[in-house]
Design an enzyme around this catalytic site. Structure first.
Site, PDB file in Angstrom:
ATOM      1  N   LYS A  36       0.847  -1.206   0.000  1.00  0.00           N
ATOM      2  CA  LYS A  36       0.000   0.000   0.000  1.00  0.00           C
ATOM      3  C   LYS A  36       0.879   1.251   0.000  1.00  0.00           C
ATOM      4  CE  LYS A  36      -0.304  -0.293   5.036  1.00  0.00           C
ATOM      5  NZ  LYS A  36      -1.150  -0.642   6.187  1.00  0.00           N
ATOM      6  N   TYR A 254      13.534  31.651   5.406  1.00  0.00           N
ATOM      7  CA  TYR A 254      12.235  32.214   5.782  1.00  0.00           C
ATOM      8  C   TYR A 254      12.128  32.403   7.291  1.00  0.00           C
ATOM      9  CZ  TYR A 254      10.190  31.292   1.158  1.00  0.00           C
ATOM     10  OH  TYR A 254       9.897  31.287  -0.170  1.00  0.00           O
TER      11      TYR A 254
HETATM   12  C1  PLP Z   1      -0.334  -1.551   6.923  1.00  0.00           C
HETATM   13  C2  PLP Z   1      -0.897  -2.822   7.373  1.00  0.00           C
HETATM   14  C3  PLP Z   1      -0.070  -3.920   7.623  1.00  0.00           C
HETATM   15  C4  PLP Z   1       1.433  -3.827   7.646  1.00  0.00           C
HETATM   16  O1  PLP Z   1       1.813  -3.260   8.889  1.00  0.00           O
HETATM   17  P1  PLP Z   1       3.336  -2.980   9.266  1.00  0.00           P
HETATM   18  O2  PLP Z   1       3.266  -2.409  10.636  1.00  0.00           O
HETATM   19  O3  PLP Z   1       3.847  -1.991   8.289  1.00  0.00           O
HETATM   20  O4  PLP Z   1       4.038  -4.276   9.189  1.00  0.00           O
HETATM   21  C5  PLP Z   1      -0.675  -5.137   7.902  1.00  0.00           C
HETATM   22  N1  PLP Z   1      -2.020  -5.241   7.961  1.00  0.00           N
HETATM   23  C6  PLP Z   1      -2.844  -4.197   7.763  1.00  0.00           C
HETATM   24  C7  PLP Z   1      -4.309  -4.381   7.867  1.00  0.00           C
HETATM   25  C8  PLP Z   1      -2.313  -2.950   7.486  1.00  0.00           C
HETATM   26  O5  PLP Z   1      -3.132  -1.901   7.304  1.00  0.00           O
END
Ligand code: PLP
Length: 359
Positions: A36, A254
């Protein structure tokens, strides 16, 4: 000067090695790839096929759009799960592409069953149950109250839940596990998935049939109280655009938040908050250049950062490391008051991206 653009080097070999290390820690369970947010900023279209080549068969994204992006890059025998669920106007696309919705409420079960009826075949689905996040998924009570034929017409592939504090040794983990076991017992023949990266380290009880490590694949420490078991995967090197020699009292940037009183050299580099280098690094962060650490001085602006390179052998065209072997992502994140996940997922679109392929 060779280039005025910063370079982000992504080590696909390190990502694959990290993913393999996580898979090895979960013997007997499948190891999914969590890609993701553009594979935590590293580039899902490159990362997902590299993981597939290493044997990964299950890929999690948040959005339908992310699924559509990686779908053409993956072999046909892989599964793409969409964590944010499914809406009525997305059913046809999910069905046509063979994407698997993570069902987050009872309404979505109905929607997807309707789509299966229309398609005339069982469509794959994942059931997400909320065991302690108060976020997405059916509540445990809702899930347990579902009628026996709730998924009729669907191919229920996985029941899953997500841990809230897996990186800590707290009672909530065991409490969530106990709730998830009730779900597992309700659908004993369906594969179960519970652990994120940190969850893999909580012990065999937490691993079930599939683990879902995200952060660890990308070099973020899944065990923050201990040494990082995984390797960094990204190196950001930013060219010096100009070096300003100052010989009298003057302010920098800035808001004139930094003042120099005597002879000083300020190097301006080609990265700013528009590239994900958060404005909270103003007067706080550091870079590595000419074999030493130098401080960020003044405000981080949209496109530029100023470094105090007084006494360092720095000239135009040289590159400053902001993230990489000398500046691991977790350390950098702490300086900005955030977590490695946010640093990674904000890595900018203006960097020249260079991918190093697995050996
Ligand atoms: C993002 C996510 C993961 C991965 O989590 P990490 O802490 O990055 O290992 C796993 N399961 C779900 C449902 C997530 O949203």
């Amino acid at each position: 000067m060779t280039s005025t653009a910063a370079t982000l080097e992504i080590d696909l070999g390190a990502i694959v090695a990290n993913w393999r290390a996580m898979a090895a820690r979960a013997p007997g369970a499948a190891c999914a790839g969590v890609v993701k947010a553009d594979a935590y900023g590293t580039g899902a279209v490159r990362v997902a096929p590299a993981l597939a080549k290493a044997g990964c068969r299950d890929f999690f994204v948040a959005h339908l759009g992310e699924a559509l992006e990686i779908h053409p890059a993956l072999p046909a025998d892989t599964n793409i799960y969409v964590l944010n669920g499914i809406a009525a106007d997305e059913c046809d696309l999910f069905a046509a592409k063979g994407l698997i919705p993570v069902i987050n409420d009872r309404g979505q079960i109905g929607l997807w069953r309707g789509a299966a009826a229309k398609a005339g075949r069982p469509l794959p689905a994942v059931l997400h149950v909320d065991t302690g996040m108060s976020r997405l998924g059916l509540t445990v009570a809702e899930a347990l109250a579902l009628p026996a034929d709730a998924f009729a017409g669907l191919d229920l592939r996985l029941v899953m839940s997500h841990l809230a504090r897996a990186e800590e040794d707290v009672p909530l983990n065991a409490a969530q596990l106990e709730r998830f076991r009730k779900i597992r017992d309700r659908w004993p023949k369906i594969r179960a998935s519970f652990a994120n990266s940190s969850g893999v380290f909580l012990g065999a009880d937490y691993r079930f049939d599939m683990v879902r490590p995200g952060c660890a694949a990308y070099g973020i420490n899944p065990t923050p109280s201990q040494a990082n078991p995984v390797a960094g995967v990204a190196t950001l090197s930013v060219p010096v655009l100009q070096v300003r020699e100052i010989d009298r009292p003057e302010s920098v940037g800035y808001g004139a938040t930094h003042h120099v009183s005597g002879p000083t050299r300020i190097a301006t580099i080609a990265c700013g908050y528009a590239d994900g280098w958060l404005r909270t690094f103003s007067n706080r962060g550091r870079a590595f250049i000419a074999n030493r650490f130098v401080p960020i001085v003044g405000r981080v602006s949209m496109d530029l950062i100023t470094l105090d390179v007084t006494g360092a052998d720095v000239s135009v065209g040289m590159r400053a490391e902001l993230l990489g072997p000398h500046l691991p992502v977790d350390e950098v994140a702490t300086v900005a008051g955030t977590i490695g996940y946010e640093i990674m997922t904000r890595l900018g679109r203006r960097f020249a991206r260079v991918y190093r392929d697995p050996a």
